[in-house]
Design a protein around this motif. Structure first.
Motif, PDB file in Angstrom:
ATOM      1  N   ILE A   1      -9.387   4.300  12.797  1.00  0.00           N
ATOM      2  CA  ILE A   1      -8.122   4.813  13.837  1.00  0.00           C
ATOM      3  C   ILE A   1      -6.853   4.945  12.705  1.00  0.00           C
ATOM      4  CG2 ILE A   1      -5.746   4.011  15.150  1.00  0.00           C
ATOM      5  CD1 ILE A   1      -8.457   3.658  16.712  1.00  0.00           C
ATOM      6  N   PHE A   2      -7.042   4.412  12.118  1.00  0.00           N
ATOM      7  CA  PHE A   2      -6.805   4.408  10.305  1.00  0.00           C
ATOM      8  C   PHE A   2      -7.063   4.299   9.361  1.00  0.00           C
ATOM      9  CE2 PHE A   2      -3.050   3.609  13.576  1.00  0.00           C
ATOM     10  CZ  PHE A   2      -2.243   4.893  12.812  1.00  0.00           C
ATOM     11  N   MET A   3      -7.225   4.734   7.891  1.00  0.00           N
ATOM     12  CA  MET A   3      -7.786   4.295   6.875  1.00  0.00           C
ATOM     13  C   MET A   3      -7.257   4.576   5.870  1.00  0.00           C
ATOM     14  SD  MET A   3     -11.178   6.421   6.112  1.00  0.00           S
ATOM     15  CE  MET A   3     -11.908   6.280   7.504  1.00  0.00           C
ATOM     16  N   GLY A   4      -7.097   4.075   4.554  1.00  0.00           N
ATOM     17  CA  GLY A   4      -6.514   4.719   3.619  1.00  0.00           C
ATOM     18  C   GLY A   4      -6.819   4.268   1.892  1.00  0.00           C
ATOM     19  N   VAL A   5      -5.829   4.472   1.080  1.00  0.00           N
ATOM     20  CA  VAL A   5      -5.836   3.272  -0.055  1.00  0.00           C
ATOM     21  C   VAL A   5      -4.874   3.116  -0.660  1.00  0.00           C
ATOM     22  CG1 VAL A   5      -6.704   3.268  -2.750  1.00  0.00           C
ATOM     23  CG2 VAL A   5      -8.090   4.820  -0.854  1.00  0.00           C
ATOM     24  N   ILE A   6      -4.637   1.564  -0.837  1.00  0.00           N
ATOM     25  CA  ILE A   6      -2.921   1.105  -1.711  1.00  0.00           C
ATOM     26  C   ILE A   6      -3.278   0.891  -2.610  1.00  0.00           C
ATOM     27  CG2 ILE A   6      -1.738  -0.890  -1.224  1.00  0.00           C
ATOM     28  CD1 ILE A   6      -1.984   1.266   0.864  1.00  0.00           C
ATOM     29  N   ASN A   7      -2.553   1.655  -3.660  1.00  0.00           N
ATOM     30  CA  ASN A   7      -2.546   1.273  -5.480  1.00  0.00           C
ATOM     31  C   ASN A   7      -1.130   0.918  -5.342  1.00  0.00           C
ATOM     32  OD1 ASN A   7      -4.707   2.309  -6.507  1.00  0.00           O
ATOM     33  ND2 ASN A   7      -4.405   4.203  -5.586  1.00  0.00           N
ATOM     34  N   ASN A   8      -0.146   0.776  -4.929  1.00  0.00           N
ATOM     35  CA  ASN A   8       0.579  -0.175  -5.464  1.00  0.00           C
ATOM     36  C   ASN A   8       2.200  -0.196  -3.559  1.00  0.00           C
ATOM     37  OD1 ASN A   8       3.721  -0.712  -5.923  1.00  0.00           O
ATOM     38  ND2 ASN A   8       3.322   1.063  -7.359  1.00  0.00           N
ATOM     39  N   PRO A   9       1.500  -1.684  -3.479  1.00  0.00           N
ATOM     40  CA  PRO A   9       2.328  -1.625  -1.877  1.00  0.00           C
ATOM     41  C   PRO A   9       3.897  -2.061  -2.355  1.00  0.00           C
ATOM     42  CG  PRO A   9       1.106  -3.817  -3.118  1.00  0.00           C
ATOM     43  CD  PRO A   9       0.852  -2.484  -4.150  1.00  0.00           C
ATOM     44  N   ASN A  10       4.409  -1.751  -3.424  1.00  0.00           N
ATOM     45  CA  ASN A  10       5.944  -1.795  -3.777  1.00  0.00           C
ATOM     46  C   ASN A  10       6.411  -0.599  -4.735  1.00  0.00           C
ATOM     47  OD1 ASN A  10       8.781  -2.554  -3.665  1.00  0.00           O
ATOM     48  ND2 ASN A  10       8.490  -4.337  -5.053  1.00  0.00           N
ATOM     49  N   PRO A  11       5.978   0.611  -4.177  1.00  0.00           N
ATOM     50  CA  PRO A  11       6.237   1.913  -5.471  1.00  0.00           C
ATOM     51  C   PRO A  11       8.053   2.187  -6.135  1.00  0.00           C
ATOM     52  CG  PRO A  11       5.259   2.453  -3.960  1.00  0.00           C
ATOM     53  CD  PRO A  11       6.251   1.133  -3.028  1.00  0.00           C
ATOM     54  N   GLY A  12       9.305   0.843  -4.753  1.00  0.00           N
ATOM     55  CA  GLY A  12       9.865   1.060  -6.406  1.00  0.00           C
ATOM     56  C   GLY A  12      10.720   0.460  -6.683  1.00  0.00           C
ATOM     57  N   ALA A  13       9.894  -1.089  -6.932  1.00  0.00           N
ATOM     58  CA  ALA A  13       9.857  -2.383  -7.856  1.00  0.00           C
ATOM     59  C   ALA A  13       9.322  -1.567  -9.473  1.00  0.00           C
ATOM     60  CB  ALA A  13       9.133  -3.338  -7.600  1.00  0.00           C
ATOM     61  N   PRO A  14       9.897  -1.998  -9.871  1.00  0.00           N
ATOM     62  CA  PRO A  14       9.230  -2.044 -11.589  1.00  0.00           C
ATOM     63  C   PRO A  14       8.343  -2.672 -12.145  1.00  0.00           C
ATOM     64  CG  PRO A  14      11.032  -3.613 -11.697  1.00  0.00           C
ATOM     65  CD  PRO A  14      11.537  -3.103 -10.212  1.00  0.00           C
ATOM     66  N   VAL A  15       7.621  -1.318 -12.639  1.00  0.00           N
ATOM     67  CA  VAL A  15       5.846  -2.359 -13.237  1.00  0.00           C
ATOM     68  C   VAL A  15       6.425  -2.521 -14.814  1.00  0.00           C
ATOM     69  CG1 VAL A  15       4.277  -1.335 -14.231  1.00  0.00           C
ATOM     70  CG2 VAL A  15       5.088   0.397 -12.586  1.00  0.00           C
ATOM     71  N   LEU A  16       5.710  -3.735 -14.855  1.00  0.00           N
ATOM     72  CA  LEU A  16       5.599  -4.724 -15.099  1.00  0.00           C
ATOM     73  C   LEU A  16       4.560  -4.660 -16.058  1.00  0.00           C
ATOM     74  CD1 LEU A  16       7.189  -7.784 -13.983  1.00  0.00           C
ATOM     75  CD2 LEU A  16       8.788  -5.950 -15.093  1.00  0.00           C
ATOM     76  N   GLN A  17       4.277  -5.516 -17.549  1.00  0.00           N
ATOM     77  CA  GLN A  17       3.024  -4.918 -18.230  1.00  0.00           C
ATOM     78  C   GLN A  17       2.831  -7.012 -17.834  1.00  0.00           C
ATOM     79  OE1 GLN A  17       1.393  -4.082 -20.430  1.00  0.00           O
ATOM     80  NE2 GLN A  17       3.461  -2.117 -20.048  1.00  0.00           N
TER      81      GLN A  17
ATOM     82  N   LEU B   1      -5.486 -10.875  -1.896  1.00  0.00           N
ATOM     83  CA  LEU B   1      -5.254  -9.194  -1.954  1.00  0.00           C
ATOM     84  C   LEU B   1      -4.113  -9.067  -3.018  1.00  0.00           C
ATOM     85  CD1 LEU B   1      -6.871  -6.469  -0.472  1.00  0.00           C
ATOM     86  CD2 LEU B   1      -5.023  -6.838   1.068  1.00  0.00           C
ATOM     87  N   SER B   2      -4.725  -9.017  -4.554  1.00  0.00           N
ATOM     88  CA  SER B   2      -3.696  -8.699  -4.950  1.00  0.00           C
ATOM     89  C   SER B   2      -3.960  -7.500  -5.884  1.00  0.00           C
ATOM     90  CB  SER B   2      -3.501 -10.129  -6.091  1.00  0.00           C
ATOM     91  OG  SER B   2      -4.622 -10.351  -6.606  1.00  0.00           O
ATOM     92  N   GLN B   3      -4.258  -6.553  -5.718  1.00  0.00           N
ATOM     93  CA  GLN B   3      -5.248  -5.738  -7.137  1.00  0.00           C
ATOM     94  C   GLN B   3      -5.685  -4.637  -5.290  1.00  0.00           C
ATOM     95  OE1 GLN B   3      -8.535  -7.624  -8.975  1.00  0.00           O
ATOM     96  NE2 GLN B   3     -10.082  -6.651  -7.874  1.00  0.00           N
ATOM     97  N   PRO B   4      -5.411  -2.925  -6.343  1.00  0.00           N
ATOM     98  CA  PRO B   4      -5.650  -2.024  -5.355  1.00  0.00           C
ATOM     99  C   PRO B   4      -6.932  -1.579  -4.513  1.00  0.00           C
ATOM    100  CG  PRO B   4      -5.421  -1.353  -7.871  1.00  0.00           C
ATOM    101  CD  PRO B   4      -5.428  -2.644  -7.168  1.00  0.00           C
ATOM    102  N   PHE B   5      -6.903  -1.697  -3.054  1.00  0.00           N
ATOM    103  CA  PHE B   5      -8.046  -1.570  -2.267  1.00  0.00           C
ATOM    104  C   PHE B   5      -7.831  -0.666  -1.193  1.00  0.00           C
ATOM    105  CE2 PHE B   5      -3.691  -3.692  -0.829  1.00  0.00           C
ATOM    106  CZ  PHE B   5      -4.205  -3.467   0.695  1.00  0.00           C
ATOM    107  N   PHE B   6      -9.297  -0.724  -0.674  1.00  0.00           N
ATOM    108  CA  PHE B   6      -9.446   0.504   1.017  1.00  0.00           C
ATOM    109  C   PHE B   6      -9.179  -0.376   1.710  1.00  0.00           C
ATOM    110  CE2 PHE B   6     -12.265   1.863   3.034  1.00  0.00           C
ATOM    111  CZ  PHE B   6     -11.894   3.308   3.661  1.00  0.00           C
ATOM    112  N   PHE B   7      -8.440   0.540   2.495  1.00  0.00           N
ATOM    113  CA  PHE B   7      -8.422  -0.329   3.947  1.00  0.00           C
ATOM    114  C   PHE B   7      -9.487   0.610   5.416  1.00  0.00           C
ATOM    115  CE2 PHE B   7      -4.501   1.806   4.254  1.00  0.00           C
ATOM    116  CZ  PHE B   7      -4.446   2.208   5.637  1.00  0.00           C
ATOM    117  N   VAL B   8      -9.501   0.053   6.294  1.00  0.00           N
ATOM    118  CA  VAL B   8      -9.513   1.302   7.304  1.00  0.00           C
ATOM    119  C   VAL B   8      -9.413   0.530   8.608  1.00  0.00           C
ATOM    120  CG1 VAL B   8     -11.470   1.682   8.635  1.00  0.00           C
ATOM    121  CG2 VAL B   8     -11.581   1.737   6.865  1.00  0.00           C
ATOM    122  N   LEU B   9      -8.926   0.795   9.410  1.00  0.00           N
ATOM    123  CA  LEU B   9      -8.391  -0.225  10.823  1.00  0.00           C
ATOM    124  C   LEU B   9      -8.603   0.326  12.314  1.00  0.00           C
ATOM    125  CD1 LEU B   9      -4.539  -0.675  12.005  1.00  0.00           C
ATOM    126  CD2 LEU B   9      -6.109  -0.007  13.290  1.00  0.00           C
TER     127      LEU B   9
END
Length: 471
Positions: free
Chosen positions: A434-450, A417-425
Motif C-alpha cells: 500500500i505504501f513504501m519508501g526510504v527514511i533517511n532522516n525522520p526529523n529533517p528540521g532538527a540540526p545535524v550533529l556530529q 530503528l536508529s538509522q536509515p531504513f526502507f519500509f513497506v506497508l
C-alpha cells in the motif's frame, strides 16, 4: 621431495590407574589468583551445603550415631568409586574425547588468516562437562549425549579421576569460576564444580584479571585470551590446559637449516627444518589410511602422534572415517632409527565455537537451555570461546589452550530503528504494498550533529556495571 609433516594431535598414551588416584582426597593444585570472593556477601564458604553425586543428594551425618550397615547413598558412592577407577570407564572417556575432537576438526574451517587448526579436545570437553553440572532435564541429556553418548555412569566422578592422572604427567590443568558482582549462583552447583573440577569461585573485576589468570595457568604461553568482557556476563566457566614436554631424542640445533614445506602439488613455503639422520621413533605405513604414521615420544608418558597422508593434503573428513587413534597407537612398531625432517613452528588458533557446536547438534544450549542447576530464571550460553597454540623446536613441544563458557541472563531481542531504513506497508492477505519508501532522516528540521557530540557524558560508563538487582 621432502615429505611434509602434518601435526594432528598430541596423543595421551597412558590412562592406567596411578598411585595418585588411590588417595581420594588428593589435592589438585590450582594456579592462584588474587583473592577469591564469596558468592554473596555474608555467605560462609567454610561449611559447604550438601553436595551431590550424579544428582543424588549426600547429606553430612557427622552428628549421627555410627552404624555398621551402609546407607544407600554410601553404597552409591562406593559404586561410583569403583566405576570411575575402572579401566573400561577410562577407555570409554578417552574414546569420547577423541570422538569430540575429530567431530570438531571436521567442522572447523580454515581461512587465509587461520590456515591451521589447533584445538584441545580435553579443554573443550572439560568446559562442556562443567556446564553439564548446571544443566537440567533435556539440556543435561543433550550435553551428556554429545560428551560420551550416555555410555559412562558416574561421568563427572570418572572424568575427575582421568584429570587426576593427567596432572601427574607433563599436563597442567586449571579451572576457575568467575561470577559477576551481585549474581548469586546455586551453592550446590558451586560445590559440585569445586568437588569434581576444582573450579574455585571468584568475582569478576576486570578483563585484565581474566587474561592474567589464563597467562599464569599456561606459564605465559597464552596472553590476551579475551579481547573484551561481554556486558551481559553473569558467569564464566573457564579452564586452561598447558603442556611442556622434552623429546626423548632431542634434535641438534646445529643441523637445523632452511627447508621447504609443500602446501600442495604447486605451492611451497620456506621453513626452519630440524634434521636428524638417526632419530628414534615408531614409524608405520598404514595402507587403509594411505598415510605414514609416526610417534615422537617425550621423556614422560606422552607422545606426539603424526599422520601424514601420501597425497600431501589432509582431508579430515575422509581420514576420520577410517581413523581409530587408540587402535592405531597399539599397532605402532617398536622405536628404531629413522632419518627425519621436522619443521619448527610456533602457531596460535582462536575460535568462537558456537557455530561449530550448533552444527554438531548443541544449538539448543545457545537458544533455550535449562540451566536451572546454576541459578533460577532463564539463562543461556552466549559464547564458548577457545584459544590454543603450539610450539615445536629442537628441545620438545609446548602447547596451551583455554576455553571459556559465558553464561548470561536470557532476555528479549533488541531492535533499535536508529538509522536509515526502507519500509513497506503491506496488506497481509494479498501482499499488495500500500505504501513504501526510504527514511533517511525522520526529523529533517532538527540540526545535524556530529556523532562524537552525542552521549559524550556517558563515555566513561563501565563495560561491566554491577548488578544491584540480580534477577
Amino acid at each position: 621431495m621432502d615429505l611434509c609433516l602434518t601435526l594432528l594431535l598430541i596423543c595421551l598414551c597412558s590412562l592406567g590407574t596411578t598411585n595418585a588416584e588411590v588417595a581420594e582426597d588428593h589435592s589438585i593444585p590450582l594456579i592462584s589468583l588474587n583473592t577469591s570472593q564469596p558468592i554473596e556477601e555474608g555467605e560462609s564458604q567454610g561449611t559447604p551445603e550438601p553436595t551431590t553425586l550424579n544428582k543424588t543428594t549426600v547429606t553430612a551425618t557427622s552428628d549421627l550415631p555410627t552404624a555398621n550397615k551402609t546407607s544407600p547413598d554410601e553404597e552409591k558412592g562406593d559404586s561410583c568409586q569403583a566405576i570411575s577407577r575402572s579401566p573400561d570407564t577410562k577407555q570409554t572417556i578417552t574414546a569420547a574425547i577423541q570422538r569430540l575432537g575429530m567431530q570438531l576438526l571436521q567442522n572447523l574451517e580454515t581461512t587465509p588468516e587461520q590456515p591451521n587448526v589447533i584445538i584441545s579436545p580435553l579443554s573443550i570437553s572439560l568446559a562442556l562437562s562443567q556446564l553439564a553440572l548446571g544443566a537440567k532435564n533435556e539440556t543435561e541429556e543433550l550435553l551428556m549425549y554429545h560428551l560420551h553418548e550416555n555410555s559412562v555412569p558416574c561421568y563427572h566422578e570418572s572424568l575427575r579421576h582421568v584429570l587426576m592422572q593427567l596432572r601427574n604427567s607433563d599436563v597442567q590443568i586449571a579451572t576457575r569460576m568467575f561470577l559477576r558482582q551481585g549474581f548469586k549462583g546455586k551453592q550446590e552447583f558451586v560445590n559440585e564444580s569445586l568437588r569434581y573440577y576444582d573450579s574455585e569461585p571468584a568475582i569478576v573485576e576486570s578483563l585484565q584479571q581474566i587474561n592474567e589468570w589464563v597467562e599464569n595457568a599456561t606459564e605465559g604461553k597464552m596472553m590476551d585470551f579475551l579481547s573484551f568482557l561481554p556486558p551481559n556476563l553473569l558467569l564464566m566457566l573457564i579452564n586452561a590446559v598447558y603442556f611442556k614436554g622434552e623429546w626423548k631424542a632431542r634434535f641438534d640445533p646445529n643441523f637445523t637449516s632452511k627447508g621447504v614445506f609443500y602446501l600442495d602439488d604447486l605451492h611451497l613455503v620456506d621453513v626452519d627444518m630440524m634434521d636428524d639422520t638417526k632419530h628414534q621413533l615408531s614409524l608405520l605405513m598404514d595402507s587403509e589410511l594411505e598415510a605414514q604414521v609416526a610417534r615422537f615420544p617425550f621423556t614422560k608418558d606422552m607422545s606426539l602422534l603424526v599422520i601424514m597422508p601420501e597425497s600431501g593434503r589432509v582431508n579430515v573428513s575422509l581420514l576420520s572415517s577410517h581413523l581409530n587413534i587408540s587402535n592405531l597407537y597399539e599397532r605402532l612398531p617398536k622405536e628404531r632409527a629413522v632419518q627425519v625432517k621436522v619443521p619448527k613452528f610456533k602457531l596460535e588458533y582462536s575460535q568462537e565455537l558456537q557455530e561449530v557446536l550448533t552444527k554438531l547438534g548443541l544449538g539448543e544450549v545457545f537458544l533455550n537451555p535449562n540451566l536451572g542447576g546454576i541459578a533460577d530464571g532463564p539463562l543461556l550460553v552466549s559464547s564458548v570461546m577457545h584459544k590454543s597454540g603450539m610450539e615445536i623446536n629442537e628441545d620438545g613441544a609446548r602447547a596451551a589452550a583455554a576455553t571459556t563458557t559465558i553464561i548470561s541472563r536470557a532476555s528479549n531481542p533488541i531492535f533499535h530503528l536508529s538509522q536509515p531504513f526502507f519500509f513497506v506497508l503491506m496488506d497481509d492477505v494479498t501482499h499488495i504494498p500500500i505504501f513504501m519508501g526510504v527514511i533517511n532522516n525522520p526529523n529533517p528540521g532538527a540540526p545535524v550533529l556530529q556523532r562524537g557530540d552525542v552521549g559524550s557524558k556517558d563515555k566513561k560508563q563501565s563495560i561491566l556495571p554491577k548488578l544491584t538487582h540480580p534477577d
